[in-house]
Design an enzyme around this catalytic site. Structure first.
Site, short mmCIF file in Angstrom:
data_model
loop_
_atom_site.label_atom_id
_atom_site.label_comp_id
_atom_site.label_asym_id
_atom_site.label_seq_id
_atom_site.Cartn_x
_atom_site.Cartn_y
_atom_site.Cartn_z
N ASP A 1 37.99 37.13 38.01
CA ASP A 1 37.04 36.03 38.00
C ASP A 1 37.32 35.24 36.73
O ASP A 1 37.40 35.80 35.64
CB ASP A 1 35.60 36.60 37.94
CG ASP A 1 34.64 35.79 38.78
OD1 ASP A 1 34.60 34.57 38.58
OD2 ASP A 1 33.93 36.38 39.61
N GLU B 1 35.43 28.42 43.46
CA GLU B 1 34.04 28.41 43.91
C GLU B 1 33.55 26.98 43.74
O GLU B 1 33.59 26.44 42.64
CB GLU B 1 33.17 29.35 43.09
CG GLU B 1 31.78 29.49 43.68
CD GLU B 1 30.70 29.84 42.67
OE1 GLU B 1 29.69 30.40 43.08
OE2 GLU B 1 30.87 29.54 41.48
N ASP C 1 32.40 50.97 36.60
CA ASP C 1 33.50 50.68 35.67
C ASP C 1 34.85 50.68 36.38
O ASP C 1 34.95 50.96 37.57
CB ASP C 1 33.48 51.69 34.51
CG ASP C 1 33.31 53.11 35.03
OD1 ASP C 1 34.01 53.47 35.99
OD2 ASP C 1 32.45 53.86 34.50
N ASP D 1 30.48 54.29 39.20
CA ASP D 1 30.36 54.63 37.78
C ASP D 1 31.08 55.96 37.52
O ASP D 1 30.65 57.00 38.01
CB ASP D 1 28.86 54.72 37.45
CG ASP D 1 28.61 55.26 36.05
OD1 ASP D 1 29.54 55.24 35.23
OD2 ASP D 1 27.46 55.69 35.80
N ASP E 1 27.22 56.49 32.78
CA ASP E 1 26.36 55.68 31.90
C ASP E 1 25.48 54.73 32.71
O ASP E 1 24.79 53.87 32.16
CB ASP E 1 27.18 54.91 30.85
CG ASP E 1 28.11 53.89 31.48
OD1 ASP E 1 28.19 53.84 32.73
OD2 ASP E 1 28.74 53.12 30.74
N HIS F 1 27.89 38.21 45.45
CA HIS F 1 26.93 38.77 44.49
C HIS F 1 25.76 37.82 44.20
O HIS F 1 24.86 38.19 43.44
CB HIS F 1 27.66 39.10 43.19
CG HIS F 1 28.21 37.86 42.52
ND1 HIS F 1 29.22 37.11 43.10
CD2 HIS F 1 27.85 37.23 41.40
CE1 HIS F 1 29.46 36.07 42.32
NE2 HIS F 1 28.65 36.11 41.28
N ASP F 2 25.80 36.61 44.73
CA ASP F 2 24.71 35.65 44.51
C ASP F 2 23.83 35.49 45.74
O ASP F 2 22.87 34.71 45.73
CB ASP F 2 25.27 34.26 44.19
CG ASP F 2 26.01 34.20 42.87
OD1 ASP F 2 25.69 34.99 41.98
OD2 ASP F 2 26.91 33.35 42.75
N ASP G 1 35.13 30.41 38.90
CA ASP G 1 33.68 30.20 38.94
C ASP G 1 33.34 28.71 38.79
O ASP G 1 33.87 28.04 37.90
CB ASP G 1 33.06 31.00 37.79
CG ASP G 1 31.56 31.11 37.90
OD1 ASP G 1 31.09 31.71 38.88
OD2 ASP G 1 30.85 30.62 37.00
N ASN H 1 31.67 57.35 34.44
CA ASN H 1 31.32 58.08 33.21
C ASN H 1 29.81 58.27 33.01
O ASN H 1 29.35 58.46 31.89
CB ASN H 1 31.94 57.39 31.98
CG ASN H 1 31.41 55.98 31.81
OD1 ASN H 1 30.66 55.49 32.67
ND2 ASN H 1 31.78 55.32 30.74
O1 TEU Z 1 27.53 30.75 40.77
C1 TEU Z 1 27.42 29.36 40.87
C2 TEU Z 1 26.38 28.90 41.74
O2 TEU Z 1 26.51 27.86 42.32
C3 TEU Z 1 25.14 29.69 41.74
O3 TEU Z 1 24.28 29.00 40.91
C4 TEU Z 1 24.53 29.83 43.05
O4 TEU Z 1 24.24 28.58 43.60
C5 TEU Z 1 23.27 30.57 42.84
O5 TEU Z 1 23.60 31.79 42.26
C6 TEU Z 1 22.58 30.80 44.13
O6 TEU Z 1 21.33 31.27 43.84
C7 TEU Z 1 28.43 31.26 39.85
C8 TEU Z 1 28.39 32.76 39.87
O7 TEU Z 1 28.80 33.20 41.13
C9 TEU Z 1 27.02 33.22 39.49
O8 TEU Z 1 26.88 34.61 39.57
C10 TEU Z 1 26.76 32.75 38.09
O9 TEU Z 1 25.44 33.06 37.74
C11 TEU Z 1 26.99 31.25 37.95
O10 TEU Z 1 28.18 30.80 38.54
C12 TEU Z 1 27.09 30.89 36.48
O11 TEU Z 1 28.31 31.41 36.00
#
Ligand code: TEU
Length: 571
Positions: free
Chosen positions: A102, A259, A33, A25, A29, A332-333, A203, A27
């Protein structure tokens, strides 16, 4: 034997995923960013990665942290300006780093102008940009479940029809059958490519084409069911991607990563076919689903190593010569992989390194997720107020209200599996807010930053971070690590993850002990005299003389061709 595989820059590259909201970050907030990313480019160059994938930085109401886009053509205010982005691209390119965006085009935000228009009336010109249907028997048009809970359909009172949303109701699905939708998407892509971006991570691209007639999922009694298997295998998705390749992708030097959750191996061979007619590589998720169960991922199951090896071998061998893997342990998931498969305690450091060894020595283009390079851990979330993720919050409410899971158990499962584990701020320093922000971070900082941070690891040669750098150097030095064939070893061994990579007269052995016990693993390369020790995570290794691997020990050895003949699957 000459390797005939086509050489491309993206096969030789290593990706690094940035989740901008939590990276740096600039700035104060509390939200990361673009200028924050800019300030860390030297670090990323030093680390040795080649491609930066930015999770969404577009304008978004943020119900799914930017995966709900309300304008595809500019930068969201909280992330900075278009000028900031142009500067980032310029600097990155100057350092030899490529940047991919993305592309979230299975759905938009419900606040995207297309959807706002689409819902105004049944005869609006944007109506067919989305998927609207009449209800059936006083309810939803079919029995599909939304991936963030509840039905995949929401009734729009004013027009009396339902719209489809595979994720949350704030993320209406686009209608890819409509030529005008695809043309708009192509135009968006061209505009970013013309600005200089080097490709896209697409995505849930496997879900864009919905099956004709949107049929019910069979054999489900009075309930909703996950529609992914039905949707992901629609042949139309390949038509759309081939069209995208022809009309957009082939005109640029780029990388296209899809993905593709729910994808089968056969499908992946089509998506990533060597003729380059669709995508360059895909992320598959079979290995990430190994600790799932009846209540989706909300349980305390761990990934069983034997199954993990089987799944990896299936994908490694299955795409040999007929496709290309994008490799990952984290994104990130997903929860942090050291917490998920490694050891958070005594063997934290070794287990972070062993995971890096496997990831970066397999065949495919690996993607490191921010913080993985320093072995970041899951977050000790204590209560739902600390959570930010729509998926965890919805699941918490749903399962605790239905009484299926107690509140305590649900919090425990979220600590183990929740997506917010990956989204706590990047740990740069041991100071306030881990050096992420001078303001109040949008999500709590993991207290482990006192011990686990970039500053501390940068100056230490035996750190997890230094180890990643060394692995990345090795990938650049040894073609066998990029193009070499993958052969699994000892598939039934419950502790050791081992495989070889072979190319020409070179063979690399990777042997990793994923247990906290010393184990024996007989060295499969024959004449030890010719063997070069490439890298390992145990300075006191005795493996070459004893065949013993210490707890969480990883070794990587390089041998010559005559040994290659004597290697086979020993498990
Ligand atoms: O994720 C798709 C996806 O298959 C997810 O639902 C994944 O299985 C789940 O997060 C696991 O718990 C993509 C993105 O990476 C995710 O961050 C988004 O929330 C999702 O698409 C909707 O855009």
């Amino acid at each position: 034997m000459k390797n005939m595989e086509k050489h491309t820059w993206w096969k030789e590259a290593v990706g690094y995923q940035i989740y901008p909201k939590s990276f740096c970050d600039s700035n104060a907030d509390g939200v990361g960013d673009i200028n924050g990313i800019l300030s860390k480019l030297d670090y990323l160059k030093w680390l040795g990665v080649d491609i930066l994938w930015l999770s969404p930085v577009y304008p978004s109401p943020g119900f799914d942290n930017g995966y709900d886009i309300s304008d595809y053509d500019t930068i969201g205010e909280q992330y900075g300006s278009e000028e900031d982005f142009a500067a980032l691209l310029k600097e990155a390119h100057g350092l030899g780093l490529r940047v991919i965006m993305d592309l979230v085009v299975n759905h938009t935000s419900d606040l995207h102008p297309w959807f706002i228009e689409s819902r105004t009336s049944r005869d609006n010109s944007k109506r067919d940009f989305y998927i609207w249907r009449d209800g059936k028997n006083g309810g939803c048009p079919n029995n599909w479940k939304a991936l963030f809970g509840g039905p995949a359909w929401t009734l729009d009172e004013s027009s009396g029809q339902y719209y489809l949303h595979l994720f949350s109701s704030r993320q209406p699905d686009l209608n890819w059958e409509n030529d005008a939708v695809r043309e708009e998407i192509h135009a968006i892509m061209r505009r970013w490519l013309d600005k200089g971006v080097d490709g896209f991570r697409m995505d849930v691209i496997s879900l864009i084409a919905k099956p004709a007639g949107l049929p019910d999922i069979p054999n489900v009694q009075n309930d909703l069911a996950d529609p992914r298997a039905l949707i992901a295998n629609t042949p139309r998705v390949h038509d759309y991607l081939r069209e995208m390749r022809q009309k957009v992708l082939r005109h640029y030097d780029l990388v296209a990563v899809g993905e593709a959750s729910g994808v089968t191996l056969n499908e992946a061979r089509i998506y990533t076919a060597p003729d380059g007619s669709e995508l360059d590589m895909i992320f598959q998720f079979e290995h990430m689903d190994l600790d799932g169960g009846e209540t989706f991922k909300w349980n305390d199951k761990r990934i069983p190593l034997v199954q993990l090896k089987e799944v990896m071998a299936k994908w490694q061998q299955g795409l040999e010569g007929s496709g290309w893997n994008a490799l990952f342990w984290s994104n990130h998931d997903q929860p942090r992989m050291v917490s998920r498969l490694g050891d958070e305690g005594r063997y934290w450091e070794r287990s972070a390194k062993i995971l890096a060894t496997c990831l970066l020595m397999m065949k495919g283009t690996p993607f490191i997720y921010q913080g993985e390079e320093i072995g970041m851990l899951n977050m000790p979330f204590e209560n739902p107020d600390q959570l930010r993720d729509i998926e965890s919050l919805n699941a918490y409410t749903r399962y605790t209200q239905s009484g299926q899971i107690t509140k305590d158990d649900m919090m425990r499962y979220i600590r183990l599996k929740g997506r917010d584990n990956a989204r706590t701020p990047m740990q740069w320093e041991d100071t306030r807010n881990a050096g992420f922000s001078e303001g109040s971070p949008w999500i709590d900082v993991n207290p482990s930053h006192k011990r686990i941070n970039v500053n501390e690891q940068m100056v230490r040669d035996d750190s997890v971070l230094s180890y990643h750098r060394q692995l990345l150097v090795l990938r650049k030095q040894h073609e066998v690590l990029v193009y070499g064939r993958y052969d699994p070893l000892a598939l039934e061994d419950a502790a050791v993850f081992a495989f070889t990579r072979s190319l020409g007269d070179e063979v690399v052995l990777v042997a990793c002990n994923f247990s906290n016990q010393e184990v024996r693993f007989d060295m499969p390369l024959k004449s030890a005299a010719d063997i070069v020790h490439l890298i390992g995570n145990n300075a006191d290794s005795t493996y070459l003389s004893t065949n013993l691997l210490q707890p969480y020990e990883a070794v990587v050895l390089l041998g010559k061709s005559q040994e290659q003949q004597s290697i086979g699957t020993t498990g």
